[in-house]
Write a protein that holds these residues in place. Structure first.
Motif, PDB file in Angstrom:
ATOM      1  N   VAL A 419       0.839  -1.209   0.000  1.00 29.03           N
ATOM      2  CA  VAL A 419       0.000   0.000   0.000  1.00 29.03           C
ATOM      3  C   VAL A 419       0.867   1.248   0.000  1.00 29.03           C
ATOM      4  O   VAL A 419       0.566   2.234  -0.708  1.00 29.03           O
ATOM      5  N   GLU A 420       1.963   1.245   0.763  1.00 25.88           N
ATOM      6  CA  GLU A 420       2.854   2.411   0.781  1.00 25.88           C
ATOM      7  C   GLU A 420       3.469   2.619  -0.595  1.00 25.88           C
ATOM      8  O   GLU A 420       3.645   3.756  -1.056  1.00 25.88           O
ATOM      9  N   GLY A 421       3.816   1.513  -1.258  1.00 25.52           N
ATOM     10  CA  GLY A 421       4.336   1.641  -2.612  1.00 25.52           C
ATOM     11  C   GLY A 421       3.295   2.235  -3.557  1.00 25.52           C
ATOM     12  O   GLY A 421       3.625   3.032  -4.445  1.00 25.52           O
ATOM     13  N   VAL A 422       2.033   1.839  -3.388  1.00 28.82           N
ATOM     14  CA  VAL A 422       0.962   2.395  -4.216  1.00 28.82           C
ATOM     15  C   VAL A 422       0.815   3.888  -3.967  1.00 28.82           C
ATOM     16  O   VAL A 422       0.641   4.679  -4.911  1.00 28.82           O
ATOM     17  N   LYS A 423       0.883   4.316  -2.702  1.00 29.45           N
ATOM     18  CA  LYS A 423       0.780   5.740  -2.373  1.00 29.45           C
ATOM     19  C   LYS A 423       1.876   6.540  -3.059  1.00 29.45           C
ATOM     20  O   LYS A 423       1.629   7.614  -3.616  1.00 29.45           O
ATOM     21  N   SER A 424       3.088   5.994  -2.998  1.00 24.19           N
ATOM     22  CA  SER A 424       4.219   6.714  -3.595  1.00 24.19           C
ATOM     23  C   SER A 424       4.031   6.852  -5.110  1.00 24.19           C
ATOM     24  O   SER A 424       4.249   7.942  -5.672  1.00 24.19           O
ATOM     25  N   LEU A 425       3.589   5.781  -5.754  1.00 21.72           N
ATOM     26  CA  LEU A 425       3.371   5.839  -7.204  1.00 21.72           C
ATOM     27  C   LEU A 425       2.244   6.802  -7.555  1.00 21.72           C
ATOM     28  O   LEU A 425       2.333   7.554  -8.530  1.00 21.72           O
ATOM     29  N   LEU A 426       1.183   6.815  -6.740  1.00 22.62           N
ATOM     30  CA  LEU A 426       0.036   7.666  -7.028  1.00 22.62           C
ATOM     31  C   LEU A 426       0.386   9.145  -6.854  1.00 22.62           C
ATOM     32  O   LEU A 426      -0.054   9.995  -7.647  1.00 22.62           O
ATOM     33  N   GLU A 427       1.177   9.471  -5.839  1.00 30.28           N
ATOM     34  CA  GLU A 427       1.600  10.858  -5.654  1.00 30.28           C
ATOM     35  C   GLU A 427       2.456  11.328  -6.820  1.00 30.28           C
ATOM     36  O   GLU A 427       2.385  12.476  -7.249  1.00 30.28           O
ATOM     37  N   HIS A 428       3.254  10.387  -7.325  1.00 29.72           N
ATOM     38  CA  HIS A 428       4.096  10.740  -8.473  1.00 29.72           C
ATOM     39  C   HIS A 428       3.244  11.015  -9.712  1.00 29.72           C
ATOM     40  O   HIS A 428       3.538  11.929 -10.494  1.00 29.72           O
ATOM     41  N   LYS A 429       2.162  10.251  -9.882  1.00 29.02           N
ATOM     42  CA  LYS A 429       1.325  10.421 -11.067  1.00 29.02           C
ATOM     43  C   LYS A 429       0.422  11.639 -10.961  1.00 29.02           C
ATOM     44  O   LYS A 429       0.209  12.360 -11.941  1.00 29.02           O
ATOM     45  N   LEU A 430      -0.146  11.887  -9.764  1.00 22.00           N
ATOM     46  CA  LEU A 430      -1.150  12.945  -9.618  1.00 22.00           C
ATOM     47  C   LEU A 430      -0.584  14.238  -9.039  1.00 22.00           C
ATOM     48  O   LEU A 430      -1.207  15.296  -9.171  1.00 22.00           O
ATOM     49  N   GLY A 431       0.542  14.111  -8.371  1.00 16.02           N
ATOM     50  CA  GLY A 431       1.071  15.288  -7.717  1.00 16.02           C
ATOM     51  C   GLY A 431       0.244  15.614  -6.475  1.00 16.02           C
ATOM     52  O   GLY A 431      -0.405  14.750  -5.891  1.00 16.02           O
ATOM     53  N   THR A 432       0.253  16.877  -6.080  1.00 20.72           N
ATOM     54  CA  THR A 432      -0.454  17.285  -4.859  1.00 20.72           C
ATOM     55  C   THR A 432      -1.810  17.897  -5.139  1.00 20.72           C
ATOM     56  O   THR A 432      -2.520  18.304  -4.216  1.00 20.72           O
TER      57      THR A 432
END
Length: 839
Positions: A419-432
């Motif tokens: 799940v932490e890996g998913v969060k990191s990837l999602l932040e990279h794709k969507l930004g803030t």
């Protein structure tokens, strides 16, 4: 003493209000009831006492009939005494005889008949790969044209793609003589399923036709090659899995990994459609628990649908993977569960945690930890994975952590790491910028279903990517389901575990070991579902008992009586066979022309009567020893245009009736062979005759059936004149107290029930030369060299001719006869075969 009373209203007769009127059959009915009796034919009525069809003066009314003076005198003499009441409320309906075992009830047939697709409606164009077993999802092609209708339910176009999911398999039947009909095999296949399986299948069929976001189910279809029963659904040409690369390129705009504004809008449109499809599914109490991109498909306008067939196939893959992973284990620890999760995610199969644990428990595997119940929010976890796959791409699976020494002892550690890996990837794709979307997707991955948002909440979140809440006037209007209602999970249901479950396999193995027997592993096609009982039913159907040879030409008639079977032929003879061992006993010779018809007279002495193509009528004695020549013979008067006997029948009044080529029916006295009367009315050859309840039925090449009273040989009614477009030659008729069936040259039969025309059904490809009925069973045969078995069921309001099976032959069928569970079939190739119902 019971006073005479009306058989309809049960009122005692009197000379004032309840006046008895005498019908032609001799029974009396009161005037008031006569007016109310149904009249299906002009100037005729059915006697309510004996059901005989008799003349009735419609214009004059019952007053034109004579009074029953004797009954009136009896009633008036006892007018001071009270009439005894009758407990009879009316004549009970006669049920069909049980000459063969019933394979299904009328209620069962009515429930499933409209879901059975015709045998030739689809054809498999590509066989499934090994990966697709035991489920199947293949492309089918409709064989009907664009204007052809399918059971009134759907119209398949040419080259229309469909999807299949195998439900169950039917064991092969090795009997080469008798072949059960397609409908009978389908019904028996459904009947062999467990009740829970049928209930789930019925639920899926009903739901798919009600909901707009579910791929429509057309019905059930059976592959005649291997007996597999399939659920047939519509199949859109594109699914999300096939368009994944296009979506990803659209989201990123083809430049970089981050989503641009247009990409976010595109993702939102797809996400909203997926959520609405799940809301539709949940509104009918269905839950999948496992999804992948392939479970969603798109139509031409971009609408997204849930493909239930693909969902079932995916569920079977999940169950198979779990079975393979735990096949030798009695307890599964966190490490093994993590390995299963790891493999499923890398294969892009999104199974929620609670469903995974539930499946492990179904395999009798002890677990270290408990699990939450499967419910509507179970699909939210899978939904989130589908959305994350669209947003992140294949990196979602490339960053799944491997099982190692650090996380093998605790499944939660492995899961948190993913799940932490998913969060990191999602932040990279969507930004803030899209914080609310990220937070919602994180909550969807919670291991506790109660902490996850509902599907409608996910939809609202995605909708805000397109429309701000203050401008969304319909944001508060949601089609939510009752969160407390019971749901049905497809993957936990009875249709997904097509392979035999491991726990049952263990029990079977132990049972066989105790018996010192050996049993092969049942294959994964589900053939064990039907069971040995059904195989026994099929193998115990009609089997050939005897082949009678001796005639030199086509068989034209069959009759049974006095322990003998009689057969007539174009070879100018009548042969006699023993009903004990079917040996040839005698041959009657004397006809100089083709013998066209045959009849047996059960009298003292018994007689056999035959008629030939030149009008010769021969009467043969059946007293043993059988004589060489006829007891009596005569010839009907020849017409220079038409001649010859085409049909024979006998009445209890000792009259012989002949149907002739001169378009007439003649009544002959059996005492001296004199012609009593000639009945005219048909416009072509009278091809068939039948007597029932003092009514003579005659069928003709003119396409009509005429009814004649046996009391005075007057005409009663004409059937078929009001159907000019369907008028084809009547070749054979059969009748009992309630039912009349006529066969025609075009392969159709027409059925009347209690004088009401019920339906026309095409049963053969070509003329039906022979037809016979025994109880509720109808047997037909003709030009296409097939003897068909049908079950008649229903009443005046709804009537069905249900195909049960057939006997494939090598010659045209020209004569049929039923007797004591046996069917005698006469063929154009000179042979007579006897089939026996071994049930």
């Amino acid at each position: 003493m019971e006073l005479p009373e009306c058989p309809v209203c049960l009122q005692t007769y009197d000379g004032d209000g309840t006046i008895p009127r005498v019908l032609a059959c001799g029974h009396s009915v009161c005037e008031a009831c006569l007016v109310q009796l149904p009249q299906h034919f002009t100037d005729t009525v059915r006697c309510p006492a004996c059901t005989q069809l008799v003349k009735y003066p419609t214009q004059q009314g019952p007053s034109a009939l004579p009074k029953n003076i004797d009954l009136l005198r009896i009633c008036l003499e006892h007018s001071s005494s009270s009439a005894s009441s009758s407990n009879n409320s009316g004549k009970a309906k006669q049920s069909f005889e049980n000459d063969h075992p019933r394979f299904w009830s009328d209620e069962f047939y009515a429930t499933w008949k409209d879901w059975i697709l015709p045998e030739d409606v689809v054809s498999i164009e590509s066989e499934p790969s090994d990966d697709e077993q035991p489920g199947l999802c293949s492309v089918l092609r409709g064989r009907f044209g664009s204007t052809s209708k399918l059971k009134g339910r759907v119209c398949f176009k040419d080259h229309h793609s469909l999807s299949l999911a195998q439900i169950v398999s039917l064991p092969s039947v090795n009997d080469s003589k008798f072949k059960f009909s397609y409908v009978a095999l389908m019904m028996k296949c459904l009947d062999g399923m467990k009740e829970e399986e049928r209930n789930e299948l019925g639920l899926i069929l009903r739901v798919s036709t009600k909901l707009s976001r579910i791929c429509k189910a057309y019905g059930l279809w059976r592959d005649s090659v291997d007996g597999r029963l399939f659920l047939v659904c519509e199949r859109h040409k594109v699914n999300l899995s096939g368009k994944f690369d296009d979506f990803r390129n659209g989201f990123s705009g083809g430049c970089g990994d981050s989503l641009n504004k247009d990409g976010v809008c595109g993702f939102a449109m797809i996400g909203i459609n997926i959520c609405e499809a799940l809301i539709d599914l949940h509104s009918e109490g269905l839950v999948a628990g496992s999804f992948g991109l392939s479970c969603f498909c798109l139509d031409e306008l971009g609408g997204i649908y849930v493909d239930l067939n693909e969902t079932l196939v995916m569920g079977r893959k999940v169950r198979r993977k779990i079975m393979n992973a735990v096949s030798t284990r009695e307890m599964v620890r966190d490490r093994q569960v993590g390995e299963i999760c790891n493999e499923l995610l890398k294969n892009q199969v999104f199974v929620c945690p609670e469903l995974l644990f539930e499946l492990l428990q179904k395999e009798d595997i002890a677990l270290e930890n408990g699990c939450y119940p499967v419910g509507y929010n179970s699909d939210v976890w899978s939904l989130a994975c589908v959305l994350l796959h669209l947003l992140i791409g294949n990196e979602l699976f490339q960053h799944v952590p491997e099982i190692n020494e650090e996380n093998s002892s605790d499944l939660s550690t492995w899961y948190i790491s993913w799940v932490e890996g998913v969060k990191s990837l999602l932040e990279h794709k969507l930004g803030t910028e899209y914080l609310f979307l990220r937070q919602t997707l994180y909550k969807c991955l919670n291991t506790n279903p109660g902490s996850r948002p509902h599907v409608s909440d996910v939809r609202k979140c995605i909708r805000e990517l397109l429309i701000k809440p203050q401008f969304d006037v319909v944001a508060c209007v949601e089609n939510e389901v009752n969160k407390d209602s019971n749901c049905h999970c497809l993957i936990l249901g009875e249709l997904c575990p097509l392979p035999k479950e491991r726990s049952q396999a263990k029990k079977d193995h132990e049972s066989h070991e105790r018996d010192n027997g050996c049993h092969e592993e049942l294959d994964r096609q589900g053939k064990e579902r039907i069971g040995k009982s059904f195989t026994g039913d099929l193998s115990g159907a009609m089997v050939e008992l005897k082949d009678l040879q001796g005639h030199l030409d086509c068989i034209t008639g069959l009759a049974v009586g006095g322990d003998f079977l009689f057969s007539s032929s174009f070879d100018k003879t009548v042969r006699v066979w023993s009903l004990q061992d079917f040996s040839h006993v005698h041959t009657f010779r004397g006809h100089e022309h083709k013998v066209m018809a045959l009849a047996y007279v059960d009298d003292e002495p018994p007689l056999c009567i035959s008629g030939d193509s030149e009008g010769g009528i021969f009467i043969w004695g059946i007293t043993v020893p059988l004589g060489e020549g006829p007891l009596k013979k005569w010839y009907e008067q020849k017409d220079w245009r038409f001649s010859g006997i085409h049909a024979l029948t006998i009445s209890r009044r000792r009259y012989l009736y002949t149907g002739s080529g001169d378009r007439s029916i003649k009544a002959w006295s059996l005492q001296n062979g004199s012609l009593s009367c000639t009945m005219n009315g048909h416009r072509s050859v009278v091809s068939t005759l039948s007597v029932c309840d003092e009514v003579l039925y005659s069928g003709s090449w003119d396409g009509t059936i005429r009814l004649w009273s046996l009391n005075d040989h007057s005409p009663l009614a004409v059937l078929g004149e009001d159907m000019p477009r369907e008028m084809t030659s009547v070749l054979s008729i059969t009748a009992d107290r309630h039912t009349l069936v006529a066969s025609h040259e075009n392969g159709c039969v027409k059925v009347w029930r209690n004088d009401v025309y019920m339906k026309s059904e095409r049963l053969h490809n070509g003329a039906i030369f022979a037809i016979t009925m025994q109880g509720r069973w109808l047997y037909t045969g003709g030009w296409d060299k097939v003897v068909n078995f049908q079950e008649l069921s229903g009443d005046e309001f709804q009537f069905d001719v249900k195909p049960v099976g057939s006997i494939l032959s090598s010659a045209v069928i020209t004569a049929l006869l039923c007797w004591q569970g046996k069917i005698f079939v006469g063929y154009a190739d000179k042979s007579i075969k006897v089939y026996y119902n071994s049930n």
